[in-house]
Design a protein around this motif. Structure first.
Motif, PDB file in Angstrom:
ATOM      1  N   GLN A 104      -2.285  -0.590  -5.174  1.00 23.74           N
ATOM      2  CA  GLN A 104      -2.868   0.321  -6.156  1.00 23.74           C
ATOM      3  C   GLN A 104      -3.774   1.364  -5.500  1.00 23.74           C
ATOM      4  N   ILE A 105      -3.586   1.542  -4.197  1.00 24.31           N
ATOM      5  CA  ILE A 105      -4.356   2.528  -3.441  1.00 24.31           C
ATOM      6  C   ILE A 105      -3.407   3.574  -2.872  1.00 24.31           C
ATOM      7  N   ALA A 106      -3.789   4.849  -3.015  1.00 21.01           N
ATOM      8  CA  ALA A 106      -3.080   5.941  -2.346  1.00 21.01           C
ATOM      9  C   ALA A 106      -3.893   6.312  -1.112  1.00 21.01           C
ATOM     10  N   TYR A 107      -3.212   6.535  -0.006  1.00 20.65           N
ATOM     11  CA  TYR A 107      -3.882   6.948   1.223  1.00 20.65           C
ATOM     12  C   TYR A 107      -3.242   8.240   1.699  1.00 20.65           C
ATOM     13  N   ALA A 116      -0.651   3.601  10.046  1.00 18.20           N
ATOM     14  CA  ALA A 116      -0.618   2.230   9.509  1.00 18.20           C
ATOM     15  C   ALA A 116      -1.184   2.177   8.100  1.00 18.20           C
ATOM     16  N   ALA A 117      -2.233   2.951   7.821  1.00 15.22           N
ATOM     17  CA  ALA A 117      -2.817   2.980   6.482  1.00 15.22           C
ATOM     18  C   ALA A 117      -1.852   3.613   5.482  1.00 15.22           C
ATOM     19  N   ILE A 118      -1.174   4.664   5.895  1.00 18.95           N
ATOM     20  CA  ILE A 118      -0.172   5.312   5.032  1.00 18.95           C
ATOM     21  C   ILE A 118       0.931   4.319   4.676  1.00 18.95           C
ATOM     22  N   ARG A 119       1.357   3.568   5.657  1.00 21.46           N
ATOM     23  CA  ARG A 119       2.440   2.595   5.426  1.00 21.46           C
ATOM     24  C   ARG A 119       1.992   1.424   4.573  1.00 21.46           C
ATOM     25  N   ALA A 120       0.731   1.027   4.666  1.00 26.57           N
ATOM     26  CA  ALA A 120       0.245  -0.138   3.934  1.00 26.57           C
ATOM     27  C   ALA A 120      -0.118   0.166   2.485  1.00 26.57           C
ATOM     28  N   ALA A 121      -0.469   1.405   2.212  1.00 24.14           N
ATOM     29  CA  ALA A 121      -0.920   1.776   0.869  1.00 24.14           C
ATOM     30  C   ALA A 121       0.233   1.757  -0.132  1.00 24.14           C
ATOM     31  N   LEU A 123       0.815   4.043  -2.219  1.00 23.30           N
ATOM     32  CA  LEU A 123       1.366   5.400  -2.145  1.00 23.30           C
ATOM     33  C   LEU A 123       0.824   6.034  -0.873  1.00 23.30           C
ATOM     34  N   GLY A 124       1.679   6.176   0.126  1.00 21.29           N
ATOM     35  CA  GLY A 124       1.288   6.771   1.404  1.00 21.29           C
ATOM     36  C   GLY A 124       1.700   8.228   1.440  1.00 21.29           C
ATOM     37  N   ALA A 138       5.810   8.335   5.583  1.00 20.24           N
ATOM     38  CA  ALA A 138       5.066   8.487   4.330  1.00 20.24           C
ATOM     39  C   ALA A 138       6.025   8.399   3.140  1.00 20.24           C
ATOM     40  N   ASP A 139       5.474   8.015   1.982  1.00 24.81           N
ATOM     41  CA  ASP A 139       6.263   8.012   0.754  1.00 24.81           C
ATOM     42  C   ASP A 139       6.503   9.428   0.246  1.00 24.81           C
TER      43      ASP A 139
END
Length: 173
Positions: A104-107, A116-121, A123-124, A138-139
């Motif tokens: 439920q976090i967009a990065y 790594a944060a983009i991939r884990a969020a 919505l990256g 990224a998404d």
């Protein structure tokens, strides 16, 4: 785009990098050692509009800067992780601290330390001028460059998915 809208519909927290995302990535230093950054007012209003819908914003940045703290204060962003080059660890800490799952976090990021944060969020997002390898993972990618309205685009994407965008705009009529 339907998959992106579904991911955006579930977002409860927007997390952003600073250099290259909230700014154009340029670093200016004066002769006296002062640091200068330019922030987009488009992004600032986007963050305000998003906050008014109940979605909070946080910052994770590898650098430490009084200017970032000042801008965050102006935008009422209370959660700032500065000096955090390991963005995924910081994002996981933030997720735990605020009780919001990564899904439920967009990065939003622009370069390899954000990957790594983009991939884990949930919505990256990569900004328009992000490194090609980051974009590949990224998404979604903004059409605006970092520091030139990219965050506003992300805010409006989330608001559109959550059916709050028109109400946010209409208050200005």
């Amino acid at each position: 785009m339907l998959e992106i809208m579904q991911k955006a519909k579930d977002i409860r927290l927007l997390v952003t990098d600073v250099d290259g995302v909230l700014t154009d990535g340029s670093l200016y230093f004066g002769n006296s050692g002062e640091e200068i950054k330019a922030f987009s007012i488009l992004d600032g209003l986007g963050i305000k509009l998003l906050r008014d819908t109940g979605i909070d914003t946080a910052i994770i940045t590898g650098r430490v800067s009084d200017l970032v703290a000042r801008r965050a204060g102006e935008l009422k962003i209370s959660t700032i992780y500065q000096g955090r080059e390991d963005k995924i660890t910081a994002l996981r800490e933030l997720s735990g601290d605020c009780g919001i799952p990564l899904s439920q976090i967009a990065y939003v990021g622009d370069d390899l330390p954000d990957l790594a944060a983009i991939r884990a969020a949930g919505l990256g997002v990569a900004v328009a001028n992000a490194h090609a390898f980051v974009v590949e993972h990224a998404d979604w990618q903004t059409s605006a460059r970092g520091g030139a309205g990219a965050i506003r685009e992300v805010c409006e994407l989330i608001m559109k998915a959550q059916d709050t965008l028109l109400d946010a705009w209409e208050q200005y009529l």
